[in-house]
Each structure stands twice: as structure tokens, then as C-alpha cells.
Design a protein around this motif. Structure first.
Motif, PDB file in Angstrom:
ATOM      1  N   VAL A  11       0.747  -1.525  -0.079  1.00  0.00           N
ATOM      2  CA  VAL A  11       0.028  -0.176  -0.122  1.00  0.00           C
ATOM      3  C   VAL A  11       1.071   1.032  -0.183  1.00  0.00           C
ATOM      4  CG1 VAL A  11      -1.386   1.871   1.254  1.00  0.00           C
ATOM      5  CG2 VAL A  11      -1.981  -1.170   1.196  1.00  0.00           C
ATOM      6  N   SER A  12       2.257   1.242   0.562  1.00  0.00           N
ATOM      7  CA  SER A  12       3.076   1.985   0.849  1.00  0.00           C
ATOM      8  C   SER A  12       3.540   2.926  -0.648  1.00  0.00           C
ATOM      9  CB  SER A  12       4.329   2.684   1.603  1.00  0.00           C
ATOM     10  OG  SER A  12       5.148   3.286   1.717  1.00  0.00           O
ATOM     11  N   THR A  13       4.087   1.213  -1.192  1.00  0.00           N
ATOM     12  CA  THR A  13       4.246   1.373  -2.163  1.00  0.00           C
ATOM     13  C   THR A  13       3.315   2.794  -3.472  1.00  0.00           C
ATOM     14  OG1 THR A  13       6.036  -0.103  -2.580  1.00  0.00           O
ATOM     15  CG2 THR A  13       5.334   0.549  -4.256  1.00  0.00           C
ATOM     16  N   VAL A  14       2.287   1.679  -3.805  1.00  0.00           N
ATOM     17  CA  VAL A  14       0.945   2.405  -4.159  1.00  0.00           C
ATOM     18  C   VAL A  14       0.513   3.594  -4.238  1.00  0.00           C
ATOM     19  CG1 VAL A  14      -1.054   2.005  -5.170  1.00  0.00           C
ATOM     20  CG2 VAL A  14       0.270   0.188  -4.756  1.00  0.00           C
ATOM     21  N   LEU A  15       0.840   4.046  -2.899  1.00  0.00           N
ATOM     22  CA  LEU A  15       0.156   5.423  -2.071  1.00  0.00           C
ATOM     23  C   LEU A  15       1.610   6.539  -3.496  1.00  0.00           C
ATOM     24  CD1 LEU A  15      -1.237   5.160   1.311  1.00  0.00           C
ATOM     25  CD2 LEU A  15      -1.891   5.572  -0.413  1.00  0.00           C
ATOM     26  N   ASN A  16       2.557   5.792  -2.793  1.00  0.00           N
ATOM     27  CA  ASN A  16       3.358   7.138  -3.558  1.00  0.00           C
ATOM     28  C   ASN A  16       3.394   7.097  -5.148  1.00  0.00           C
ATOM     29  OD1 ASN A  16       4.858   7.824  -0.676  1.00  0.00           O
ATOM     30  ND2 ASN A  16       6.293   5.482  -1.035  1.00  0.00           N
ATOM     31  N   ASP A  17       3.235   5.913  -5.369  1.00  0.00           N
ATOM     32  CA  ASP A  17       3.371   6.150  -7.215  1.00  0.00           C
ATOM     33  C   ASP A  17       2.017   6.906  -7.174  1.00  0.00           C
ATOM     34  OD1 ASP A  17       3.046   4.704 -10.049  1.00  0.00           O
ATOM     35  OD2 ASP A  17       2.101   4.018  -9.607  1.00  0.00           O
ATOM     36  N   PHE A  18       0.686   7.051  -6.858  1.00  0.00           N
ATOM     37  CA  PHE A  18       0.016   7.666  -6.836  1.00  0.00           C
ATOM     38  C   PHE A  18       0.160   8.688  -6.275  1.00  0.00           C
ATOM     39  CE2 PHE A  18      -4.020   4.775  -5.746  1.00  0.00           C
ATOM     40  CZ  PHE A  18      -3.558   3.395  -7.157  1.00  0.00           C
ATOM     41  N   ARG A  19       0.924   9.985  -5.521  1.00  0.00           N
ATOM     42  CA  ARG A  19       1.093  10.501  -5.022  1.00  0.00           C
ATOM     43  C   ARG A  19       2.047  11.284  -6.218  1.00  0.00           C
ATOM     44  NH1 ARG A  19       3.439  12.405   0.154  1.00  0.00           N
ATOM     45  NH2 ARG A  19       5.491  11.096  -0.229  1.00  0.00           N
ATOM     46  N   SER A  20       2.993  10.309  -7.399  1.00  0.00           N
ATOM     47  CA  SER A  20       3.668  10.746  -8.165  1.00  0.00           C
ATOM     48  C   SER A  20       3.523  11.149  -9.419  1.00  0.00           C
ATOM     49  CB  SER A  20       4.859  10.093  -8.402  1.00  0.00           C
ATOM     50  OG  SER A  20       4.380   8.640  -8.606  1.00  0.00           O
ATOM     51  N   ARG A  21       1.975  10.622  -9.623  1.00  0.00           N
ATOM     52  CA  ARG A  21       0.822  10.417 -10.990  1.00  0.00           C
ATOM     53  C   ARG A  21       0.520  11.848 -10.383  1.00  0.00           C
ATOM     54  NH1 ARG A  21      -0.453   4.322 -11.540  1.00  0.00           N
ATOM     55  NH2 ARG A  21      -1.538   4.781 -13.643  1.00  0.00           N
ATOM     56  N   GLY A  22       0.170  12.346  -9.500  1.00  0.00           N
ATOM     57  CA  GLY A  22      -0.627  13.579  -9.407  1.00  0.00           C
ATOM     58  C   GLY A  22      -2.689  12.556  -8.996  1.00  0.00           C
ATOM     59  N   MET A  23      -2.265  11.897  -8.177  1.00  0.00           N
ATOM     60  CA  MET A  23      -4.257  11.616  -8.308  1.00  0.00           C
ATOM     61  C   MET A  23      -4.193  11.803  -6.776  1.00  0.00           C
ATOM     62  SD  MET A  23      -3.734   7.472  -9.865  1.00  0.00           S
ATOM     63  CE  MET A  23      -3.192   7.487 -11.281  1.00  0.00           C
TER      64      MET A  23
END
Length: 230
Positions: free
Chosen positions: A196-208
Motif C-alpha cells: 500500500v505504501s508503494t502504491v500510495l507513493n506511485d499515486f502521488r507521483s502521478r498526481g492522483m
């Protein structure tokens, strides 16, 4: 021809309690309006509970302690949801712990008074049935999502659901002003905290979305578009 919007079950309960609470107290002596904080508990896993709780405002977290000693967040309850001894079986211990997140206002009554209340007020019983069915369908959707969807989709769907349930409109979408740890979020979607931490960081980097220690800002339109493309 005039038309009316059907009242929600939680709205019906609000009006029902507000319109005649003193009379209800006379007819059902156990009914109380109480306020609790995050330092208190409605009940603990393993305890016997004789009460039914109806949430007037705030959020209640349900959690379960596994045999390995890990605490799992199983659900978040909001205004209009019920908890406690809804089955009326006081000889069985509760399977989860109910703890407020912040301050919570609720109505509390014994199961016997709750049953008598519903048996004497058919419309109240109907609204309670509707709310219970909605909760059942929500749990079934959650289970299907966990079994059939990727972690990314499960997380995006959960964030959108949390935004709708608990969010406050902000410039980018919704701000979740409730304290949820990454482990809480992971529990709610059936995933590990590290994933979840990895996906949250990915979502943040993609502007979600964006988040700090105490708040998550959800860009709901971007997240919804992401879900629709997969």
C-alpha cells in the motif's frame, strides 16, 4: 403533481430520535445519548455486550485481534451505522473491538429495548432493514473487489469510498481529515502495508493524491478516471 425525495434511513432515525427523545426514554429506559472519545471504547473483542449503538455523528473503527497478535481494521462506521449486540445473543463474546476515531456522538440502548422499539414502530424497522441490507451489500462488494481486482484498483476504489463517506471538499477534490495509518488502509483492502505504501507513493507521483502525516488529499476525478481505464 408534487414529488418528494425519499428520506434516507439515517435521516429517518435522526428525526425519530429528535422528535420525541423524552418520550422514548420513558418507554425504553435504557436509551441514552452519549458522547465518547478515541480514548474510550464501545466494547472490546472478547467482551460480552448487551447494547446496540446507533452512530449520530463521528466515525467508529472496528478492529479484530488475530491469534498472532496483529490488529486488523475491518470496517469504518459512520453516521447512521449500527454496532454492538445486533443479534441479541449476550452469551457470545464480541468478535471485534469498536473504538471512536476522534469524538463520536451516539445513541445507546439494550438489545431488549432495541427489539421492542422496532416491534412497535414498523417504519423504523423498515429503515433499519434497509440500512442493514446496504451494509451487507457494501461488504459483499468489498469481498468481490479483494478477490478479483488488483491492489491498485482496490486502493483507488477505497480512497474514493472514503472520500465520499468522510471527505471534505477542497481545491483538488476531497480532504480526509481523519487519522488513518497506512496499515489501517491496507487492512481495509486486504493488502500488506508495504505494498500500500508503494502504491500510495506511485499515486502521488502521478498526481492522483497527496498526503501528509495527518491528512490525505484525494483528487477524486483523477482517481475515478484511473479506475475507468482499467
Amino acid at each position: 403533481m408534487s414529488s418528494s425525495v425519499p428520506q434516507t434511513s439515517s435521516g429517518f432515525w435522526d428525526n425519530f430520535f429528535a422528535s420525541g427523545f423524552d418520550r422514548l426514554r420513558r418507554d425504553y429506559p435504557s436509551i441514552q445519548e452519549v458522547a465518547v472519545t478515541s480514548k474510550e471504547f464501545l466494547y472490546h473483542q472478547g467482551e460480552y455486550c448487551e447494547y446496540v449503538f446507533w452512530i449520530k455523528n463521528g466515525i467508529v473503527k472496528l478492529s479484530h485481534l488475530t491469534v498472532e497478535g496483529s490488529e486488523i481494521t475491518s470496517a469504518l462506521l459512520k453516521h447512521g451505522d449500527m454496532a454492538g449486540n445486533l443479534a441479541g445473543v449476550t452469551q457470545l463474546p464480541m468478535e471485534n473491538t469498536a473504538q471512536p476515531i476522534g469524538s463520536v456522538g451516539l445513541y445507546r440502548m439494550t438489545y431488549n429495548d432495541f427489539r421492542s422499539l422496532l416491534s412497535r414502530h414498523a417504519e423504523l424497522a423498515w429503515h433499519t432493514f434497509v440500512a442493514t441490507q446496504a451494509r451487507k451489500q457494501q461488504l459483499e462488494r468489498k469481498l468481490r473487489t479483494i478477490l478479483t481486482q488488483s491492489v491498485e484498483i482496490r486502493l483507488a476504489a477505497m480512497l474514493l469510498e472514503l472520500a465520499e463517506m468522510f471527505g471534505i471538499r477542497c481545491t483538488h477534490g476531497y480532504a480526509l481529515e481523519i487519522h488513518l495509518t497506512q496499515q489501517d488502509v491496507a487492512d481495509l483492502i486486504g493488502a500488506s502495508r508495504s505494498v500500500v505504501s508503494t502504491v500510495l507513493n506511485d499515486f502521488r507521483s502521478r498526481g492522483m493524491l497527496d498526503y501528509t502525516r495527518n491528512q490525505i488529499c484525494i483528487y477524486d476525478k483523477v482517481l475515478a478516471d484511473f479506475c475507468s481505464t482499467l
